[in-house]
Design a protein around this motif. Structure first.
Motif, PDB file in Angstrom:
ATOM      1  N   ILE A   1       0.846  -1.193   0.000  1.00 13.96           N
ATOM      2  CA  ILE A   1       0.000   0.000   0.000  1.00 13.96           C
ATOM      3  C   ILE A   1       0.879   1.240   0.000  1.00 13.96           C
ATOM      4  O   ILE A   1       2.090   1.169   0.294  1.00 13.96           O
ATOM      5  CB  ILE A   1      -0.970   0.035   1.208  1.00 13.96           C
ATOM      6  CG1 ILE A   1      -0.193   0.223   2.517  1.00 13.96           C
ATOM      7  CG2 ILE A   1      -1.815  -1.225   1.264  1.00 13.96           C
ATOM      8  CD1 ILE A   1      -1.105   0.414   3.731  1.00 13.96           C
ATOM      9  N   TYR A   2       0.268   2.363  -0.352  1.00 15.57           N
ATOM     10  CA  TYR A   2       0.972   3.641  -0.327  1.00 15.57           C
ATOM     11  C   TYR A   2       0.278   4.535   0.681  1.00 15.57           C
ATOM     12  O   TYR A   2      -0.944   4.727   0.618  1.00 15.57           O
ATOM     13  CB  TYR A   2       0.949   4.294  -1.716  1.00 15.57           C
ATOM     14  CG  TYR A   2       1.713   5.599  -1.775  1.00 15.57           C
ATOM     15  CD1 TYR A   2       3.105   5.597  -1.879  1.00 15.57           C
ATOM     16  CD2 TYR A   2       1.058   6.821  -1.705  1.00 15.57           C
ATOM     17  CE1 TYR A   2       3.811   6.787  -1.933  1.00 15.57           C
ATOM     18  CE2 TYR A   2       1.751   8.016  -1.760  1.00 15.57           C
ATOM     19  CZ  TYR A   2       3.127   7.998  -1.878  1.00 15.57           C
ATOM     20  OH  TYR A   2       3.827   9.184  -1.917  1.00 15.57           O
ATOM     21  N   ALA A   3       1.037   5.054   1.618  1.00 17.78           N
ATOM     22  CA  ALA A   3       0.477   5.911   2.664  1.00 17.78           C
ATOM     23  C   ALA A   3       1.081   7.306   2.545  1.00 17.78           C
ATOM     24  O   ALA A   3       2.288   7.450   2.324  1.00 17.78           O
ATOM     25  CB  ALA A   3       0.779   5.328   4.040  1.00 17.78           C
ATOM     26  N   HIS A   4       0.222   8.319   2.677  1.00 18.36           N
ATOM     27  CA  HIS A   4       0.692   9.698   2.617  1.00 18.36           C
ATOM     28  C   HIS A   4       0.144  10.459   3.813  1.00 18.36           C
ATOM     29  O   HIS A   4      -1.064  10.451   4.070  1.00 18.36           O
ATOM     30  CB  HIS A   4       0.249  10.376   1.327  1.00 18.36           C
ATOM     31  CG  HIS A   4       0.931  11.687   1.084  1.00 18.36           C
ATOM     32  ND1 HIS A   4       0.539  12.851   1.701  1.00 18.36           N
ATOM     33  CD2 HIS A   4       2.002  11.997   0.318  1.00 18.36           C
ATOM     34  CE1 HIS A   4       1.326  13.842   1.310  1.00 18.36           C
ATOM     35  NE2 HIS A   4       2.218  13.354   0.475  1.00 18.36           N
ATOM     36  N   GLU A   5       1.041  11.095   4.521  1.00 18.99           N
ATOM     37  CA  GLU A   5       0.661  11.796   5.743  1.00 18.99           C
ATOM     38  C   GLU A   5      -0.404  12.856   5.460  1.00 18.99           C
ATOM     39  O   GLU A   5      -0.218  13.741   4.634  1.00 18.99           O
ATOM     40  CB  GLU A   5       1.906  12.461   6.349  1.00 18.99           C
ATOM     41  CG  GLU A   5       1.662  13.129   7.690  1.00 18.99           C
ATOM     42  CD  GLU A   5       2.943  13.709   8.281  1.00 18.99           C
ATOM     43  OE1 GLU A   5       2.822  14.669   9.061  1.00 18.99           O
ATOM     44  OE2 GLU A   5       4.030  13.209   7.954  1.00 18.99           O
ATOM     45  N   GLY A   6      -1.526  12.698   6.115  1.00 18.84           N
ATOM     46  CA  GLY A   6      -2.588  13.682   5.992  1.00 18.84           C
ATOM     47  C   GLY A   6      -3.517  13.483   4.802  1.00 18.84           C
ATOM     48  O   GLY A   6      -4.521  14.168   4.669  1.00 18.84           O
ATOM     49  N   LYS A   7      -3.193  12.541   3.897  1.00 18.92           N
ATOM     50  CA  LYS A   7      -4.012  12.368   2.703  1.00 18.92           C
ATOM     51  C   LYS A   7      -4.609  10.975   2.579  1.00 18.92           C
ATOM     52  O   LYS A   7      -5.446  10.736   1.723  1.00 18.92           O
ATOM     53  CB  LYS A   7      -3.205  12.708   1.451  1.00 18.92           C
ATOM     54  CG  LYS A   7      -2.881  14.190   1.316  1.00 18.92           C
ATOM     55  CD  LYS A   7      -2.223  14.482  -0.014  1.00 18.92           C
ATOM     56  CE  LYS A   7      -1.936  15.969  -0.170  1.00 18.92           C
ATOM     57  NZ  LYS A   7      -3.180  16.748  -0.338  1.00 18.92           N
ATOM     58  N   GLY A   8      -4.173  10.036   3.390  1.00 21.23           N
ATOM     59  CA  GLY A   8      -4.780   8.715   3.348  1.00 21.23           C
ATOM     60  C   GLY A   8      -3.856   7.624   2.854  1.00 21.23           C
ATOM     61  O   GLY A   8      -2.642   7.822   2.733  1.00 21.23           O
ATOM     62  N   ARG A   9      -4.450   6.458   2.571  1.00 20.47           N
ATOM     63  CA  ARG A   9      -3.691   5.297   2.113  1.00 20.47           C
ATOM     64  C   ARG A   9      -4.393   4.681   0.910  1.00 20.47           C
ATOM     65  O   ARG A   9      -5.621   4.695   0.827  1.00 20.47           O
ATOM     66  CB  ARG A   9      -3.573   4.266   3.241  1.00 20.47           C
ATOM     67  CG  ARG A   9      -2.774   4.763   4.425  1.00 20.47           C
ATOM     68  CD  ARG A   9      -2.500   3.645   5.420  1.00 20.47           C
ATOM     69  NE  ARG A   9      -3.701   3.162   6.090  1.00 20.47           N
ATOM     70  CZ  ARG A   9      -4.225   3.730   7.164  1.00 20.47           C
ATOM     71  NH1 ARG A   9      -3.649   4.791   7.686  1.00 20.47           N
ATOM     72  NH2 ARG A   9      -5.315   3.240   7.724  1.00 20.47           N
TER      73      ARG A   9
END
Length: 317
Positions: free
Chosen positions: A198-206
């Motif tokens: 998965i790709y996770a981005h701080e403040g924007k979701g996964r």
């Protein structure tokens, strides 16, 4: 001369001869020899691949990332080390021929198009202290058949077509070495534990990138370390999916974004955005940002024959 002193004298002469021989070597050869001695001095063993100044080595087609502790134990190159790697001691990544997955199609002009180097392979070194939950904890060795010539023979026998039906009824037994540790074959009595990227981005979701399949396991490779092998056929599927976070206006290579390898808890099929990374997965491996982007670059090249060129361009000496 005292006969008892003879061994000491001979040892001294041998040492003097060795020093003399070393003195006759060119300076660069002496330096190379000293570095090689240092590179082989680690407690657990040593890395045999290419290093700056190494004269003889084994060809290494893996992209590595390792913890400082693993590097110290096995004399790994400093370029492979990352403090960002969490949840694993080391990961070796490469693209491989899928053997059982490579497929070809012929276009209207009669030209064949085949996928090559289309499978992403993550060989993950795990500390046994993690004590990960397993569907079949008795399994200490698992290797999914995937590279033999038998894949080119389509089997029309009823058993080959109905294993998934016969296995739950106890009428088909999994051969030794082919029973996975974390998942259950044919999803019986339940799917077991699933893996995914998965790709996770701080403040924007996964965002889910792709499922990953358990294809190998080896318990106690060395004391305290297990090896788990996960694969994912890339091709256009993952090459496209790894780009999907652009739709959320996240710049390529954003330092706030990170790829994660996740191990689901049994029977938990919730969306990744609804899970807490700290509590809702059986295990999470955090890929270092730079390593994740290199994996992404490799995925975007999937389907070509450029893996050797790619790994040479990022060779970790």
């Amino acid at each position: 001369m005292n006969i008892c002193s003879l061994p000491r004298i001979l040892a001294s002469l041998a040492a003097a001869a060795a020093l003399a021989a070393t003195a006759l070597l060119p300076a660069h050869a002496q330096s190379s020899k000293a570095r090689e001695k240092e590179w082989r001095s680690c407690e657990g063993g040593y890395y045999t691949g290419p290093r700056e100044g190494r004269r003889n080595y084994t060809l290494d087609k893996y992209l590595w990332v390792v913890t400082p502790a693993f590097a110290k134990r096995y004399c790994m190159s400093e370029k492979m080390v990352s403090d960002e790697l969490k949840g694993a001691e080391a990961i070796a990544f490469r693209m491989v021929d899928g053997a059982d997955n490579d497929a070809c199609s012929v276009d209207d002009a009669g030209k064949p198009h085949c996928m090559e180097n289309s499978t992403a392979r993550f060989e993950i070194y795990l500390s046994q202290s993690l004590n990960l939950p397993a569907a079949n904890p008795q399994v200490t060795f698992f290797e999914r058949a995937r590279t033999t010539s038998t894949w080119h023979i389509a089997d029309n026998r009823p058993l080959a077509q109905a294993k998934h039906v016969l296995y739950p009824k106890g009428k088909y037994q999994i051969p030794p070495g082919e029973l996975p540790r974390f998942g259950n074959p044919y999803s019986y009595p339940d799917p077991g534990h699933r893996f995914g990227l998965i790709y996770a981005h701080e403040g924007k979701g996964r965002w889910p990138v792709a499922p990953m399949w358990e294809v190998g396991f080896r318990a106690n490779w060395v004391e305290g370390i297990d090896i788990l092998i996960l694969e994912q056929q890339l091709g256009t599927y993952l090459g496209f999916e790894m780009d999907q976070y652009k739709a959320a206006t996240i710049p390529q290579g954003s330092l706030q974004g990170q790829y994660l390898i996740v191990m689901d808890k049994k029977k938990d099929s919730r969306d990744d955005n609804k899970k807490d990374l700290r509590t809702d997965y059986a295990h999470v491996i955090h890929l270092p940002q730079r390593f994740g982007q290199q994996v992404r670059q490799a995925a975007m090249k999937a389907g070509g024959s450029s893996w050797t060129e790619f790994i040479n361009s990022v060779q970790q000496r």
